[in-house]
Design a protein around this motif. Structure first.
Motif, short mmCIF file in Angstrom:
data_model
loop_
_atom_site.label_atom_id
_atom_site.label_comp_id
_atom_site.label_asym_id
_atom_site.label_seq_id
_atom_site.Cartn_x
_atom_site.Cartn_y
_atom_site.Cartn_z
N HIS A 1 2.28 2.84 12.53
CA HIS A 1 2.84 3.94 11.74
C HIS A 1 4.31 3.66 11.47
CE1 HIS A 1 -0.19 7.51 12.31
NE2 HIS A 1 -0.77 6.40 11.90
N ALA A 2 4.87 4.41 10.53
CA ALA A 2 6.27 4.18 10.13
C ALA A 2 7.21 4.51 11.28
CB ALA A 2 6.62 5.07 8.93
N PRO B 1 3.71 -3.86 1.64
CA PRO B 1 2.37 -4.45 1.52
C PRO B 1 1.70 -4.62 2.88
CG PRO B 1 3.91 -5.60 0.08
CD PRO B 1 4.73 -4.65 0.90
N GLY B 2 0.42 -4.22 2.93
CA GLY B 2 -0.40 -4.42 4.12
C GLY B 2 -0.34 -3.32 5.16
N LYS B 3 0.53 -2.34 4.97
CA LYS B 3 0.68 -1.28 5.98
C LYS B 3 -0.34 -0.16 5.82
CE LYS B 3 4.22 -3.23 7.95
NZ LYS B 3 4.03 -3.94 9.26
N VAL B 4 -0.74 0.13 4.58
CA VAL B 4 -1.65 1.26 4.34
C VAL B 4 -2.85 0.74 3.54
CG1 VAL B 4 -1.93 3.53 3.25
CG2 VAL B 4 0.25 2.92 4.34
N VAL B 5 -4.04 1.17 3.94
CA VAL B 5 -5.28 0.74 3.28
C VAL B 5 -5.16 0.97 1.77
CG1 VAL B 5 -7.72 1.34 3.03
CG2 VAL B 5 -6.72 1.11 5.31
N ASN B 6 -5.58 -0.05 1.01
CA ASN B 6 -5.57 0.02 -0.47
C ASN B 6 -4.18 0.21 -1.06
OD1 ASN B 6 -8.40 -0.21 -0.49
ND2 ASN B 6 -8.64 2.02 -0.24
N ALA C 1 -1.99 5.39 7.89
CA ALA C 1 -2.29 3.98 7.62
C ALA C 1 -3.67 3.80 7.00
CB ALA C 1 -2.18 3.16 8.90
N GLU C 2 -4.52 4.79 7.10
CA GLU C 2 -5.85 4.74 6.49
C GLU C 2 -5.84 5.19 5.04
OE1 GLU C 2 -7.69 3.34 10.03
OE2 GLU C 2 -8.40 3.46 7.95
N GLY C 3 -4.70 5.68 4.58
CA GLY C 3 -4.61 6.13 3.19
C GLY C 3 -5.61 7.23 2.90
N TYR C 4 -6.27 7.14 1.71
CA TYR C 4 -7.23 8.17 1.30
C TYR C 4 -8.66 7.78 1.64
CZ TYR C 4 -3.09 9.86 -1.02
OH TYR C 4 -1.81 10.30 -1.26
#
Ligand SMILES: OC[C@@H]1[C@@H](O)[C@H](O)[C@@H](O)c2nc(CNc3ccccc3)cn21
Length: 448
Positions: free
Chosen positions: A180-181, A42-47, A409-412
Protein backbone atom coordinates in the motif's frame (compact mmCIF):
# COMPACT_ATOMS: atom_id res chain seq x y z
CA UNK A 1 -36.25 -22.33 14.43
CA UNK A 2 -34.11 -19.86 16.41
CA UNK A 3 -34.36 -16.09 16.19
CA UNK A 4 -31.44 -13.71 15.92
CA UNK A 5 -32.57 -10.37 17.29
CA UNK A 6 -30.71 -7.15 17.99
CA UNK A 7 -31.33 -4.43 20.63
CA UNK A 8 -33.52 -1.59 19.40
CA UNK A 9 -30.65 0.88 19.95
CA UNK A 10 -28.14 -1.25 18.00
CA UNK A 11 -26.47 1.05 15.48
CA UNK A 12 -26.61 -0.36 11.95
CA UNK A 13 -24.49 1.36 9.36
CA UNK A 14 -22.36 1.03 6.27
CA UNK A 15 -18.84 2.33 5.69
CA UNK A 16 -16.83 3.88 2.87
CA UNK A 17 -13.65 5.95 2.51
CA UNK A 18 -12.84 9.12 0.60
CA UNK A 19 -10.20 7.91 -1.86
CA UNK A 20 -12.20 4.76 -2.60
CA UNK A 21 -15.50 6.40 -3.60
CA UNK A 22 -15.18 10.15 -4.28
CA UNK A 23 -13.27 10.52 -7.56
CA UNK A 24 -12.99 14.21 -8.60
CA UNK A 25 -9.32 13.80 -7.73
CA UNK A 26 -8.38 17.22 -9.15
CA UNK A 27 -11.62 19.13 -8.63
CA UNK A 28 -12.40 22.16 -6.47
CA UNK A 29 -8.87 22.57 -5.23
CA UNK A 30 -8.17 19.05 -3.98
CA UNK A 31 -4.43 18.37 -3.61
CA UNK A 32 -2.74 15.07 -4.48
CA UNK A 33 -2.57 12.27 -1.92
CA UNK A 34 -0.05 9.46 -1.62
CA UNK A 35 -2.64 7.18 -3.21
CA UNK A 36 -2.85 9.36 -6.33
CA UNK A 37 0.93 8.97 -6.59
CA UNK A 38 0.98 5.25 -5.73
CA UNK A 39 -1.84 4.37 -8.14
CA UNK A 40 0.04 6.12 -10.94
CA UNK A 41 3.18 4.09 -10.23
CA UNK A 42 3.31 1.22 -12.75
CA UNK A 43 2.71 -2.21 -11.23
CA UNK A 44 1.30 -1.05 -7.89
CA UNK A 45 -2.43 -1.38 -8.62
CA UNK A 46 -4.16 -4.10 -10.66
CA UNK A 47 -4.91 -2.94 -14.23
CA UNK A 48 -3.29 0.42 -13.38
CA UNK A 49 -6.60 1.50 -11.81
CA UNK A 50 -6.72 4.83 -9.96
CA UNK A 51 -9.20 6.70 -7.77
CA UNK A 52 -9.49 9.52 -10.34
CA UNK A 53 -13.23 8.78 -10.84
CA UNK A 54 -13.99 5.82 -8.52
CA UNK A 55 -17.74 5.90 -7.73
CA UNK A 56 -17.91 9.66 -8.47
CA UNK A 57 -19.49 10.15 -5.05
CA UNK A 58 -18.12 13.68 -5.07
CA UNK A 59 -20.96 14.42 -7.52
CA UNK A 60 -23.32 11.51 -6.73
CA UNK A 61 -23.40 11.68 -2.93
CA UNK A 62 -27.15 12.39 -3.02
CA UNK A 63 -27.71 9.03 -4.76
CA UNK A 64 -25.59 7.38 -2.06
CA UNK A 65 -27.62 9.05 0.70
CA UNK A 66 -30.87 7.90 -0.95
CA UNK A 67 -29.51 4.32 -0.97
CA UNK A 68 -28.59 4.65 2.72
CA UNK A 69 -32.05 5.96 3.58
CA UNK A 70 -33.74 3.13 1.66
CA UNK A 71 -31.45 0.64 3.42
CA UNK A 72 -32.68 1.93 6.79
CA UNK A 73 -29.32 2.48 8.49
CA UNK A 74 -28.99 4.75 11.51
CA UNK A 75 -25.43 5.78 10.69
CA UNK A 76 -23.02 6.19 7.77
CA UNK A 77 -19.28 5.97 8.27
CA UNK A 78 -17.23 7.87 5.70
CA UNK A 79 -13.83 9.58 5.72
CA UNK A 80 -12.77 13.15 5.02
CA UNK A 81 -9.96 13.56 2.48
CA UNK A 82 -7.24 15.60 4.18
CA UNK A 83 -6.03 16.81 0.68
CA UNK A 84 -9.44 18.40 0.07
CA UNK A 85 -9.09 20.46 3.25
CA UNK A 86 -5.37 21.22 3.07
CA UNK A 87 -4.27 20.59 -0.56
CA UNK A 88 -0.64 21.04 0.52
CA UNK A 89 -1.12 19.24 3.82
CA UNK A 90 -0.75 22.48 5.78
CA UNK A 91 -1.18 26.20 5.11
CA UNK A 92 -4.25 27.52 3.33
CA UNK A 93 -7.62 25.86 3.94
CA UNK A 94 -9.59 24.91 0.81
CA UNK A 95 -13.12 26.14 1.54
CA UNK A 96 -14.59 24.18 -1.39
CA UNK A 97 -13.36 21.02 0.28
CA UNK A 98 -15.18 21.90 3.49
CA UNK A 99 -18.27 22.79 1.43
CA UNK A 100 -18.43 19.28 -0.07
CA UNK A 101 -18.41 17.57 3.31
CA UNK A 102 -20.93 20.11 4.64
CA UNK A 103 -23.29 19.06 1.80
CA UNK A 104 -22.77 15.39 2.64
CA UNK A 105 -23.27 15.86 6.40
CA UNK A 106 -26.35 18.07 5.95
CA UNK A 107 -27.79 15.58 3.44
CA UNK A 108 -27.29 12.68 5.84
CA UNK A 109 -28.88 14.52 8.75
CA UNK A 110 -31.83 15.56 6.57
CA UNK A 111 -32.27 11.87 5.74
CA UNK A 112 -32.25 10.97 9.44
CA UNK A 113 -28.82 9.32 9.24
CA UNK A 114 -26.01 10.04 11.75
CA UNK A 115 -22.66 10.85 10.10
CA UNK A 116 -19.65 8.99 11.58
CA UNK A 117 -16.46 10.56 10.30
CA UNK A 118 -13.03 8.98 9.95
CA UNK A 119 -10.35 11.65 9.97
CA UNK A 120 -7.65 9.53 8.32
CA UNK A 121 -8.36 6.68 5.93
CA UNK A 122 -4.95 6.52 4.24
CA UNK A 123 -5.00 9.49 1.82
CA UNK A 124 -2.10 11.53 3.23
CA UNK A 125 -1.39 14.74 1.30
CA UNK A 126 1.56 14.01 -1.01
CA UNK A 127 3.16 17.31 0.02
CA UNK A 128 3.58 15.89 3.54
CA UNK A 129 4.95 12.59 2.25
CA UNK A 130 7.53 14.65 0.36
CA UNK A 131 8.70 15.83 3.81
CA UNK A 132 8.89 12.32 5.27
CA UNK A 133 5.23 11.58 5.84
CA UNK A 134 4.35 9.82 9.10
CA UNK A 135 8.04 9.02 9.70
CA UNK A 136 8.44 12.75 10.35
CA UNK A 137 7.01 13.74 13.75
CA UNK A 138 6.06 17.13 12.31
CA UNK A 139 3.27 15.37 10.40
CA UNK A 140 1.57 14.94 13.77
CA UNK A 141 1.27 18.73 14.09
CA UNK A 142 -0.11 18.98 10.55
CA UNK A 143 -2.68 16.30 11.42
CA UNK A 144 -3.73 18.28 14.50
CA UNK A 145 -4.23 21.44 12.40
CA UNK A 146 -6.37 19.43 9.96
CA UNK A 147 -8.35 17.83 12.80
CA UNK A 148 -8.98 21.23 14.40
CA UNK A 149 -10.43 22.66 11.18
CA UNK A 150 -12.87 19.77 10.69
CA UNK A 151 -13.78 19.48 14.37
CA UNK A 152 -14.67 23.18 14.40
CA UNK A 153 -16.46 23.02 11.04
CA UNK A 154 -18.56 19.91 11.71
CA UNK A 155 -18.28 19.14 15.44
CA UNK A 156 -21.79 20.44 16.15
CA UNK A 157 -23.36 18.03 13.61
CA UNK A 158 -20.99 15.03 13.61
CA UNK A 159 -21.33 13.15 16.90
CA UNK A 160 -19.04 10.19 16.14
CA UNK A 161 -15.38 10.62 15.21
CA UNK A 162 -12.78 8.00 14.35
CA UNK A 163 -9.22 9.33 14.39
CA UNK A 164 -7.45 6.68 12.29
CA UNK A 165 -8.53 3.75 10.17
CA UNK A 166 -6.24 0.77 10.79
CA UNK A 167 -2.88 2.11 11.94
CA UNK A 168 -1.44 -1.36 11.21
CA UNK A 169 -2.21 -0.83 7.52
CA UNK A 170 -0.94 2.76 7.58
CA UNK A 171 2.35 1.57 9.11
CA UNK A 172 3.29 -2.06 8.53
CA UNK A 173 1.24 -2.89 5.41
CA UNK A 174 2.31 0.37 3.74
CA UNK A 175 5.89 0.82 4.99
CA UNK A 176 7.19 -2.71 5.67
CA UNK A 177 5.17 -5.15 3.57
CA UNK A 178 4.95 -2.32 1.06
CA UNK A 179 1.82 -3.22 -0.94
CA UNK A 180 0.00 0.00 0.00
CA UNK A 181 1.02 3.64 -0.39
CA UNK A 182 3.73 4.92 -0.06
CA UNK A 183 5.15 1.39 -0.62
CA UNK A 184 8.30 1.30 1.57
CA UNK A 185 9.74 -1.95 2.95
CA UNK A 186 11.60 -0.84 6.07
CA UNK A 187 10.57 -2.30 9.46
CA UNK A 188 12.10 0.50 11.56
CA UNK A 189 10.44 3.11 9.35
CA UNK A 190 7.12 1.27 9.70
CA UNK A 191 7.54 1.11 13.49
CA UNK A 192 8.19 4.86 13.57
CA UNK A 193 5.06 5.46 11.44
CA UNK A 194 2.93 3.29 13.74
CA UNK A 195 4.13 5.18 16.80
CA UNK A 196 3.68 8.63 15.28
CA UNK A 197 0.14 7.76 14.12
CA UNK A 198 -0.68 6.56 17.64
CA UNK A 199 0.66 9.82 19.09
CA UNK A 200 -1.37 11.77 16.52
CA UNK A 201 -4.44 9.80 17.60
CA UNK A 202 -3.90 10.72 21.25
CA UNK A 203 -3.26 14.38 20.44
CA UNK A 204 -6.47 14.51 18.36
CA UNK A 205 -8.45 13.06 21.26
CA UNK A 206 -6.98 15.70 23.58
CA UNK A 207 -7.86 18.43 21.07
CA UNK A 208 -11.41 17.09 20.68
CA UNK A 209 -11.90 17.12 24.46
CA UNK A 210 -10.57 20.69 24.70
CA UNK A 211 -13.21 21.90 22.22
CA UNK A 212 -16.07 20.63 24.42
CA UNK A 213 -17.95 19.18 21.44
CA UNK A 214 -21.14 17.15 21.95
CA UNK A 215 -20.01 13.81 20.57
CA UNK A 216 -17.84 10.71 21.00
CA UNK A 217 -14.39 9.93 19.70
CA UNK A 218 -12.49 6.69 19.22
CA UNK A 219 -10.28 4.94 16.74
CA UNK A 220 -10.45 1.87 14.52
CA UNK A 221 -7.99 -1.02 14.44
CA UNK A 222 -8.17 -4.06 12.18
CA UNK A 223 -8.07 -7.14 14.34
CA UNK A 224 -7.40 -10.60 13.04
CA UNK A 225 -7.51 -13.98 14.72
CA UNK A 226 -4.50 -16.22 14.13
CA UNK A 227 -5.24 -19.41 16.04
CA UNK A 228 -2.53 -21.99 16.86
CA UNK A 229 -2.72 -24.82 14.32
CA UNK A 230 -2.00 -27.30 17.12
CA UNK A 231 -1.73 -27.09 20.93
CA UNK A 232 2.05 -27.53 20.66
CA UNK A 233 3.65 -24.72 22.74
CA UNK A 234 5.68 -23.51 19.74
CA UNK A 235 2.52 -23.14 17.66
CA UNK A 236 0.73 -21.37 20.54
CA UNK A 237 3.60 -18.87 20.90
CA UNK A 238 3.94 -18.33 17.14
CA UNK A 239 0.21 -17.59 16.85
CA UNK A 240 0.42 -15.27 19.87
CA UNK A 241 3.18 -13.21 18.23
CA UNK A 242 1.41 -13.11 14.86
CA UNK A 243 -1.87 -11.99 16.45
CA UNK A 244 -0.16 -9.44 18.67
CA UNK A 245 1.47 -7.64 15.75
CA UNK A 246 -1.99 -6.55 14.57
CA UNK A 247 -3.85 -6.57 17.85
CA UNK A 248 -1.94 -5.87 21.08
CA UNK A 249 0.66 -3.69 19.35
CA UNK A 250 -2.09 -1.14 18.79
CA UNK A 251 -4.71 -1.92 21.43
CA UNK A 252 -2.27 -1.90 24.37
CA UNK A 253 -0.98 1.65 23.70
CA UNK A 254 -4.48 2.92 22.80
CA UNK A 255 -6.29 1.41 25.79
CA UNK A 256 -3.53 0.92 28.39
CA UNK A 257 -0.84 3.44 27.41
CA UNK A 258 1.97 0.90 26.91
CA UNK A 259 3.33 -1.41 24.26
CA UNK A 260 3.14 -5.18 24.87
CA UNK A 261 6.52 -5.91 26.47
CA UNK A 262 6.95 -9.39 24.95
CA UNK A 263 6.64 -7.87 21.48
CA UNK A 264 8.94 -4.93 22.31
CA UNK A 265 11.59 -7.50 23.27
CA UNK A 266 10.91 -9.60 20.15
CA UNK A 267 11.47 -6.56 17.93
CA UNK A 268 14.47 -5.42 20.04
CA UNK A 269 15.99 -8.78 19.17
CA UNK A 270 15.73 -7.72 15.52
CA UNK A 271 17.30 -4.33 16.16
CA UNK A 272 14.00 -2.44 16.07
CA UNK A 273 13.21 0.20 18.70
CA UNK A 274 10.07 2.32 19.13
CA UNK A 275 10.91 6.08 18.95
CA UNK A 276 9.09 6.92 22.17
CA UNK A 277 9.54 10.44 23.52
CA UNK A 278 8.71 11.64 27.02
CA UNK A 279 4.93 11.79 27.48
CA UNK A 280 4.07 9.88 24.29
CA UNK A 281 2.53 6.86 26.00
CA UNK A 282 0.32 9.01 28.26
CA UNK A 283 -0.80 10.91 25.16
CA UNK A 284 -1.57 7.74 23.18
CA UNK A 285 -3.47 6.22 26.09
CA UNK A 286 -5.93 9.13 26.30
CA UNK A 287 -9.31 7.69 27.36
CA UNK A 288 -11.59 7.19 24.34
CA UNK A 289 -15.33 6.68 24.14
CA UNK A 290 -15.32 3.54 21.96
CA UNK A 291 -13.02 1.24 20.04
CA UNK A 292 -13.77 0.57 16.39
CA UNK A 293 -12.88 -2.89 15.13
CA UNK A 294 -12.57 -3.88 11.48
CA UNK A 295 -12.86 -7.65 11.18
CA UNK A 296 -12.81 -9.80 8.06
CA UNK A 297 -11.08 -13.10 8.57
CA UNK A 298 -9.02 -15.48 10.70
CA UNK A 299 -7.17 -18.74 10.42
CA UNK A 300 -4.45 -21.06 11.71
CA UNK A 301 -0.82 -20.22 12.40
CA UNK A 302 2.06 -22.56 13.29
CA UNK A 303 5.70 -22.26 14.24
CA UNK A 304 8.20 -22.28 11.40
CA UNK A 305 11.84 -21.53 12.26
CA UNK A 306 13.26 -18.40 10.63
CA UNK A 307 10.04 -17.80 8.73
CA UNK A 308 8.77 -14.24 8.45
CA UNK A 309 8.91 -11.77 11.32
CA UNK A 310 7.62 -14.16 13.98
CA UNK A 311 9.00 -17.63 13.10
CA UNK A 312 5.51 -18.49 11.95
CA UNK A 313 3.44 -19.40 8.91
CA UNK A 314 -0.26 -19.48 8.18
CA UNK A 315 -1.84 -22.87 7.54
CA UNK A 316 -4.55 -22.54 4.90
CA UNK A 317 -6.73 -25.59 5.57
CA UNK A 318 -10.39 -26.13 6.34
CA UNK A 319 -11.93 -22.77 5.41
CA UNK A 320 -14.03 -21.59 2.51
CA UNK A 321 -12.58 -18.41 1.06
CA UNK A 322 -13.97 -15.25 -0.49
CA UNK A 323 -12.99 -13.97 -3.94
CA UNK A 324 -10.04 -12.08 -2.45
CA UNK A 325 -8.68 -15.27 -0.86
CA UNK A 326 -9.58 -14.51 2.76
CA UNK A 327 -10.86 -17.34 4.97
CA UNK A 328 -14.51 -17.25 6.01
CA UNK A 329 -14.24 -17.79 9.79
CA UNK A 330 -17.25 -16.15 11.51
CA UNK A 331 -16.51 -17.70 14.92
CA UNK A 332 -13.23 -15.79 14.93
CA UNK A 333 -15.29 -12.60 15.26
CA UNK A 334 -16.72 -13.96 18.49
CA UNK A 335 -13.27 -15.07 19.68
CA UNK A 336 -11.45 -11.82 18.97
CA UNK A 337 -14.08 -9.50 20.45
CA UNK A 338 -14.53 -11.75 23.50
CA UNK A 339 -10.76 -11.57 23.94
CA UNK A 340 -10.80 -7.78 23.55
CA UNK A 341 -13.50 -7.49 26.20
CA UNK A 342 -11.63 -9.81 28.61
CA UNK A 343 -8.34 -7.95 28.09
CA UNK A 344 -9.50 -4.36 27.95
CA UNK A 345 -12.77 -4.21 29.87
CA UNK A 346 -16.12 -2.62 29.08
CA UNK A 347 -15.11 -0.08 26.47
CA UNK A 348 -17.96 0.16 23.95
CA UNK A 349 -17.16 -1.64 20.69
CA UNK A 350 -18.39 -0.84 17.18
CA UNK A 351 -17.65 -3.19 14.33
CA UNK A 352 -16.67 -0.42 11.95
CA UNK A 353 -16.06 -2.77 9.02
CA UNK A 354 -17.05 -6.32 8.17
CA UNK A 355 -17.82 -7.71 4.73
CA UNK A 356 -16.91 -10.03 1.91
CA UNK A 357 -15.43 -9.83 -1.56
CA UNK A 358 -17.38 -11.86 -4.08
CA UNK A 359 -17.26 -12.11 -7.88
CA UNK A 360 -20.40 -10.10 -8.64
CA UNK A 361 -22.19 -9.54 -11.94
CA UNK A 362 -25.49 -7.92 -12.88
CA UNK A 363 -27.74 -10.83 -13.94
CA UNK A 364 -30.15 -10.86 -16.89
CA UNK A 365 -33.00 -10.12 -14.46
CA UNK A 366 -31.18 -6.90 -13.49
CA UNK A 367 -30.33 -8.13 -10.00
CA UNK A 368 -26.97 -9.01 -8.42
CA UNK A 369 -27.33 -12.35 -6.71
CA UNK A 370 -24.40 -12.35 -4.27
CA UNK A 371 -25.40 -15.45 -2.31
CA UNK A 372 -21.96 -15.96 -0.73
CA UNK A 373 -21.98 -12.41 0.63
CA UNK A 374 -25.49 -12.86 2.06
CA UNK A 375 -24.30 -16.05 3.76
CA UNK A 376 -21.19 -14.27 5.06
CA UNK A 377 -23.27 -11.49 6.61
CA UNK A 378 -25.83 -13.91 8.05
CA UNK A 379 -23.09 -15.95 9.75
CA UNK A 380 -21.31 -12.86 11.14
CA UNK A 381 -24.59 -11.39 12.41
CA UNK A 382 -25.11 -14.64 14.36
CA UNK A 383 -21.71 -14.08 16.01
CA UNK A 384 -22.75 -10.51 16.85
CA UNK A 385 -25.80 -11.90 18.64
CA UNK A 386 -23.52 -14.29 20.58
CA UNK A 387 -21.32 -11.39 21.62
CA UNK A 388 -24.26 -9.29 22.79
CA UNK A 389 -25.75 -12.27 24.64
CA UNK A 390 -22.39 -12.89 26.36
CA UNK A 391 -22.29 -9.32 27.69
CA UNK A 392 -19.71 -7.87 25.30
CA UNK A 393 -20.62 -4.16 24.85
CA UNK A 394 -21.08 -4.41 21.07
CA UNK A 395 -22.99 -1.23 20.18
CA UNK A 396 -23.11 -1.26 16.42
CA UNK A 397 -22.09 -2.72 13.10
CA UNK A 398 -21.03 -1.12 9.82
CA UNK A 399 -21.05 -3.25 6.68
CA UNK A 400 -18.08 -2.77 4.39
CA UNK A 401 -19.05 -1.44 2.01
CA UNK A 402 -22.06 0.52 0.80
CA UNK A 403 -20.68 0.54 -2.76
CA UNK A 404 -18.25 -1.47 -4.82
CA UNK A 405 -15.29 0.89 -4.87
CA UNK A 406 -11.54 1.30 -5.41
CA UNK A 407 -10.11 -1.65 -3.51
CA UNK A 408 -6.59 -0.24 -3.05
CA UNK A 409 -3.91 -2.42 -4.71
CA UNK A 410 -6.67 -4.61 -6.17
CA UNK A 411 -8.20 -1.64 -7.97
CA UNK A 412 -11.75 -2.27 -9.22
CA UNK A 413 -11.18 -5.98 -9.71
CA UNK A 414 -12.41 -6.81 -6.23
CA UNK A 415 -15.92 -5.89 -5.09
CA UNK A 416 -17.03 -5.55 -1.43
CA UNK A 417 -20.18 -3.51 -1.93
CA UNK A 418 -23.75 -4.38 -1.01
CA UNK A 419 -24.53 -2.10 -3.95
CA UNK A 420 -22.99 -2.87 -7.36
CA UNK A 421 -21.15 -0.04 -9.09
CA UNK A 422 -20.98 -0.04 -12.89
CA UNK A 423 -17.67 1.75 -13.45
CA UNK A 424 -18.64 2.69 -17.02
CA UNK A 425 -21.99 4.28 -16.24
CA UNK A 426 -21.53 4.74 -12.46
CA UNK A 427 -25.01 3.24 -12.05
CA UNK A 428 -25.66 1.82 -8.63
CA UNK A 429 -27.58 -1.51 -8.34
CA UNK A 430 -28.51 -2.87 -4.89
CA UNK A 431 -27.44 -6.51 -4.53
CA UNK A 432 -29.32 -9.31 -2.76
CA UNK A 433 -27.08 -8.60 0.27
CA UNK A 434 -28.43 -5.03 0.39
CA UNK A 435 -31.99 -6.38 0.57
CA UNK A 436 -30.97 -8.95 3.18
CA UNK A 437 -29.47 -6.30 5.45
CA UNK A 438 -32.43 -3.98 4.79
CA UNK A 439 -34.77 -6.72 6.05
CA UNK A 440 -32.61 -7.49 9.11
CA UNK A 441 -32.61 -3.80 10.05
CA UNK A 442 -36.34 -3.29 9.50
CA UNK A 443 -37.31 -6.50 11.36
CA UNK A 444 -34.65 -6.19 14.08
CA UNK A 445 -33.25 -9.62 13.28
CA UNK A 446 -33.87 -12.83 11.35
CA UNK A 447 -34.75 -16.48 11.80
CA UNK A 448 -32.06 -19.17 11.53
O1 LIG B 1 -10.16 -4.69 1.88
C1 LIG B 1 -11.44 -4.30 2.22
C2 LIG B 1 -11.40 -3.12 3.16
C3 LIG B 1 -10.83 -1.85 2.53
O2 LIG B 1 -11.53 -1.53 1.35
C4 LIG B 1 -10.93 -0.73 3.56
O3 LIG B 1 -10.58 0.54 3.04
C5 LIG B 1 -10.01 -1.00 4.74
O4 LIG B 1 -10.37 -0.25 5.88
C6 LIG B 1 -9.96 -2.47 5.05
N1 LIG B 1 -9.26 -3.04 6.01
C7 LIG B 1 -9.39 -4.36 5.86
C8 LIG B 1 -8.71 -5.35 6.73
N2 LIG B 1 -7.31 -5.09 6.69
C9 LIG B 1 -6.54 -5.33 5.57
C10 LIG B 1 -5.61 -6.33 5.61
C11 LIG B 1 -4.81 -6.57 4.50
C12 LIG B 1 -4.93 -5.80 3.36
C13 LIG B 1 -5.87 -4.78 3.33
C14 LIG B 1 -6.67 -4.55 4.45
C15 LIG B 1 -10.20 -4.63 4.82
N3 LIG B 1 -10.55 -3.44 4.33
Amino acid sequence: MARISFPKDFVWGTATASYQIEGAYDEDGRGLSIWDTFARTPGKVVNGDTGDVACDSYHRYEEDIALLKQLGVKSYRFSIAWPRIFPQGTGEVNEKGLDYYRRVIDGLIAAGIEPAVTLYHWDLPQALQDKGGWDNRETIDAFLAYAEIVFKAFGDKVKSWITFNETWCVSFLSNFIGVHAPGHTDLQLATNVAHHCLVAHGRAVQLYRSLNLPGQIGTTHNLSWSEPYTTRPEDVEAARRSRAWGNEWFLEPTLKGSYPQFMVEWFRGKGIEVPILEGDMETIGQPIDFIGVNFYTGGYTRYKKDSGLFDSEDVQVGFDQTFIGWNVYPEALYKVLSWLHEEYGDIPIYITENGACTDDHVAEDGGVHDAQRVDYYRKHFIQCQRLIDSGVPLKGYYAWSLLDNFEWAEGYAKRFGIVHTDYETLERTPKDSYYFIQKVISEGGFDV
